[in-house]
Motif scaffolding. Structure first.
Motif, PDB file in Angstrom:
ATOM      1  N   PHE A 105      -3.663  -1.991  14.583  1.00  0.00           N
ATOM      2  CA  PHE A 105      -4.117  -2.215  13.209  1.00  0.00           C
ATOM      3  C   PHE A 105      -2.991  -2.791  12.359  1.00  0.00           C
ATOM      4  CE2 PHE A 105      -7.848   0.711  13.877  1.00  0.00           C
ATOM      5  CZ  PHE A 105      -8.813  -0.234  13.568  1.00  0.00           C
ATOM      6  N   LEU A 106      -1.759  -2.329  12.581  1.00  0.00           N
ATOM      7  CA  LEU A 106      -0.616  -2.897  11.865  1.00  0.00           C
ATOM      8  C   LEU A 106      -0.464  -4.376  12.218  1.00  0.00           C
ATOM      9  CD1 LEU A 106       1.748  -2.457   9.938  1.00  0.00           C
ATOM     10  CD2 LEU A 106       3.114  -1.737  11.905  1.00  0.00           C
ATOM     11  N   LEU A 107      -0.638  -4.714  13.490  1.00  0.00           N
ATOM     12  CA  LEU A 107      -0.573  -6.113  13.908  1.00  0.00           C
ATOM     13  C   LEU A 107      -1.657  -6.937  13.216  1.00  0.00           C
ATOM     14  CD1 LEU A 107       0.554  -8.418  15.613  1.00  0.00           C
ATOM     15  CD2 LEU A 107      -0.889  -7.616  17.515  1.00  0.00           C
ATOM     16  N   ALA A 108      -2.845  -6.385  13.083  1.00  0.00           N
ATOM     17  CA  ALA A 108      -3.924  -7.100  12.384  1.00  0.00           C
ATOM     18  C   ALA A 108      -3.515  -7.386  10.938  1.00  0.00           C
ATOM     19  CB  ALA A 108      -5.217  -6.289  12.429  1.00  0.00           C
ATOM     20  N   GLY A 109      -2.886  -6.417  10.292  1.00  0.00           N
ATOM     21  CA  GLY A 109      -2.411  -6.631   8.924  1.00  0.00           C
ATOM     22  C   GLY A 109      -1.356  -7.726   8.862  1.00  0.00           C
ATOM     23  N   PHE A 110      -0.435  -7.726   9.823  1.00  0.00           N
ATOM     24  CA  PHE A 110       0.588  -8.774   9.877  1.00  0.00           C
ATOM     25  C   PHE A 110      -0.039 -10.140  10.132  1.00  0.00           C
ATOM     26  CE2 PHE A 110       3.959  -5.531  11.387  1.00  0.00           C
ATOM     27  CZ  PHE A 110       4.340  -5.272  10.077  1.00  0.00           C
ATOM     28  N   LEU A 119      -7.446  -9.570   2.584  1.00  0.00           N
ATOM     29  CA  LEU A 119      -8.353  -8.584   3.178  1.00  0.00           C
ATOM     30  C   LEU A 119      -8.888  -7.655   2.102  1.00  0.00           C
ATOM     31  CD1 LEU A 119      -6.311  -7.535   6.346  1.00  0.00           C
ATOM     32  CD2 LEU A 119      -8.231  -9.130   6.224  1.00  0.00           C
ATOM     33  N   GLY A 120     -10.091  -7.197   2.300  1.00  0.00           N
ATOM     34  CA  GLY A 120     -10.701  -6.206   1.428  1.00  0.00           C
ATOM     35  C   GLY A 120     -11.610  -5.321   2.259  1.00  0.00           C
ATOM     36  N   MET A 121     -12.214  -4.357   1.601  1.00  0.00           N
ATOM     37  CA  MET A 121     -13.090  -3.429   2.300  1.00  0.00           C
ATOM     38  C   MET A 121     -14.218  -3.019   1.372  1.00  0.00           C
ATOM     39  SD  MET A 121     -12.000   0.007   4.342  1.00  0.00           S
ATOM     40  CE  MET A 121     -11.342  -0.915   5.716  1.00  0.00           C
ATOM     41  N   HIS A 122     -15.377  -2.721   1.946  1.00  0.00           N
ATOM     42  CA  HIS A 122     -16.539  -2.280   1.194  1.00  0.00           C
ATOM     43  C   HIS A 122     -17.176  -1.120   1.947  1.00  0.00           C
ATOM     44  CE1 HIS A 122     -20.716  -3.408  -0.650  1.00  0.00           C
ATOM     45  NE2 HIS A 122     -20.246  -2.267  -1.098  1.00  0.00           N
ATOM     46  N   GLY A 155      -0.684  -1.969   6.726  1.00  0.00           N
ATOM     47  CA  GLY A 155       0.450  -2.484   5.964  1.00  0.00           C
ATOM     48  C   GLY A 155       0.036  -3.316   4.773  1.00  0.00           C
ATOM     49  N   LEU A 156      -1.181  -3.104   4.286  1.00  0.00           N
ATOM     50  CA  LEU A 156      -1.685  -3.902   3.166  1.00  0.00           C
ATOM     51  C   LEU A 156      -1.144  -3.379   1.841  1.00  0.00           C
ATOM     52  CD1 LEU A 156      -5.393  -4.277   4.332  1.00  0.00           C
ATOM     53  CD2 LEU A 156      -3.440  -5.771   4.819  1.00  0.00           C
ATOM     54  N   GLU A 157      -1.070  -4.271   0.890  1.00  0.00           N
ATOM     55  CA  GLU A 157      -0.592  -3.910  -0.444  1.00  0.00           C
ATOM     56  C   GLU A 157      -1.562  -2.924  -1.098  1.00  0.00           C
ATOM     57  OE1 GLU A 157       2.290  -4.771  -1.826  1.00  0.00           O
ATOM     58  OE2 GLU A 157       2.814  -5.944  -0.049  1.00  0.00           O
ATOM     59  N   GLN A 158      -1.032  -2.067  -1.942  1.00  0.00           N
ATOM     60  CA  GLN A 158      -1.856  -1.112  -2.685  1.00  0.00           C
ATOM     61  C   GLN A 158      -2.073  -1.643  -4.093  1.00  0.00           C
ATOM     62  OE1 GLN A 158       0.084   2.700  -2.435  1.00  0.00           O
ATOM     63  NE2 GLN A 158      -0.464   2.947  -0.301  1.00  0.00           N
TER      64      GLN A 158
END
Length: 170
Positions: A105-110, A119-122, A155-158
């Motif tokens: 998942f960290l690799l996906a963020g990178f 990226l976002g989420m719903h 590792g996404l921004e908050q």
């Protein structure tokens, strides 16, 4: 300039290889049946393998977004099925392959950052913070915290650059 986004899964990828590019889920019934048949540890192992597959599928989708010029991807809220089901007492961090799940998942963020894909989420519509039912509100808070933790794992921004769309209405 038009900014295109993709929600959850690409139908183009599914046509190429549905098994590889589709997210894998698990129902509570399937999990409980596996517990009875093979034991809880085996049920958790199967669930954790499905979640790892979902991390890999996310990476493939991000590469697809890069290849076709899509600059925003809305993550599936079902990347980690059943983990927040309070009746099952599961913890992603206790899964046997958590270190690999975390790394992927960290690799996906990178990858998203490297490809310039926001990226976002719903989370699902059943997460309603303004419900009159206190149990529903508490479940929604737990789910939203888990989803935010998954974004942290990536590792996404908050901040506003990684939005989480939520349902407020009751």
């Amino acid at each position: 300039m038009t900014k295109l986004g993709l929600t959850c899964i690409s139908e183009q990828l599914k046509l190429k290889d549905k098994q590889k590019y589709s997210f894998r889920t698990m129902t509570r019934k399937r999990f409980n049946d596996l517990c009875v048949k093979d034991g809880r540890d085996e049920a958790i192992k199967e669930l954790s393998e499905r979640i790892l597959h979902n991390a890999y599928a996310t990476q493939h989708i991000l590469a697809h977004c890069r290849d076709v010029g899509i600059s925003h991807y809305r993550l599936s809220s079902n990347l980690c099925p059943l983990v927040t089901d309070q009746t099952l007492d599961l913890s992603l961090r206790s899964f046997p392959n958590f270190d690999v799940i975390n790394k992927e998942f960290l690799l996906a963020g990178f990858m998203a950052e490297d490809y310039g894909i926001s990226l976002g989420m719903h989370p699902d519509q059943f997460n309603v913070l303004a419900s009159a039912n206190e149990t529903s509100v508490n479940k929604a808070i737990a789910e939203l915290n888990f989803q935010a933790g998954l974004m942290d794992m990536m590792g996404l921004e908050q901040d506003h650059t990684c939005p989480m769309n939520i349902h407020i209405n009751g």
